[in-house]
Design an enzyme around this catalytic site. Sequence first.
Site, mmCIF file in Angstrom:
data_model
loop_
_atom_site.group_PDB
_atom_site.id
_atom_site.type_symbol
_atom_site.label_atom_id
_atom_site.label_comp_id
_atom_site.label_asym_id
_atom_site.label_seq_id
_atom_site.Cartn_x
_atom_site.Cartn_y
_atom_site.Cartn_z
ATOM 1 N N GLU A 80 0.834 -1.200 0.000
ATOM 2 C CA GLU A 80 0.000 0.000 0.000
ATOM 3 C C GLU A 80 0.873 1.256 0.000
ATOM 4 O OE1 GLU A 80 -1.922 -2.923 3.023
ATOM 5 O OE2 GLU A 80 0.061 -2.506 2.203
ATOM 6 N N CYS A 109 -0.106 1.742 7.268
ATOM 7 C CA CYS A 109 -0.691 1.953 5.946
ATOM 8 C C CYS A 109 -2.059 2.617 6.051
ATOM 9 C CB CYS A 109 -0.797 0.631 5.190
ATOM 10 S SG CYS A 109 0.817 -0.054 4.749
#
Length: 155
Positions: A80, A109
């Site tokens: 991510e 993230c």
Amino acid sequence: MNRPSWDQYFMDITRLVATRSTCLRRQVGALLVKDRNILATGYNGVPSGITHCDAVGCLRDRLNVPSGERHELCRGLHAEQNAIIQAARHGINIDGSTLYCTTMPCIICSKMIINAGIGAIVYTEGYADELAREMIEEAGIKVIHFIAETGGNLP
């Protein structure tokens, strides 16, 4: 002709992206999509120009760090993070995009996803990080646990 749904199509691509991962513990892929267009991809691995873990070994394994803990004790970036960084590096606006990811994002993230303005997350595998789930929910980000389609329909 049996065409995949858009979610199935993007999740299939996300799984292909994950195959580029050099992580010894888990291969994760991520895709940022807006208006059915792929904006950026990312997989977990070390920063560009840094020796891959498959050559130097896993720091987390050496230190006996359990999965889901002490994310800073790793040479790599998460998928991510890499997708968000790639979009930024190329000047791509990801505000309001959807993140397709093979794994539910961790807390680090998740905070990046919130501040990047990502509006939805579609994932296949869970991840034991309750704080991440709480913050994503509080931010109003739509979360979809994707289960592979059978016969063209979600179970």
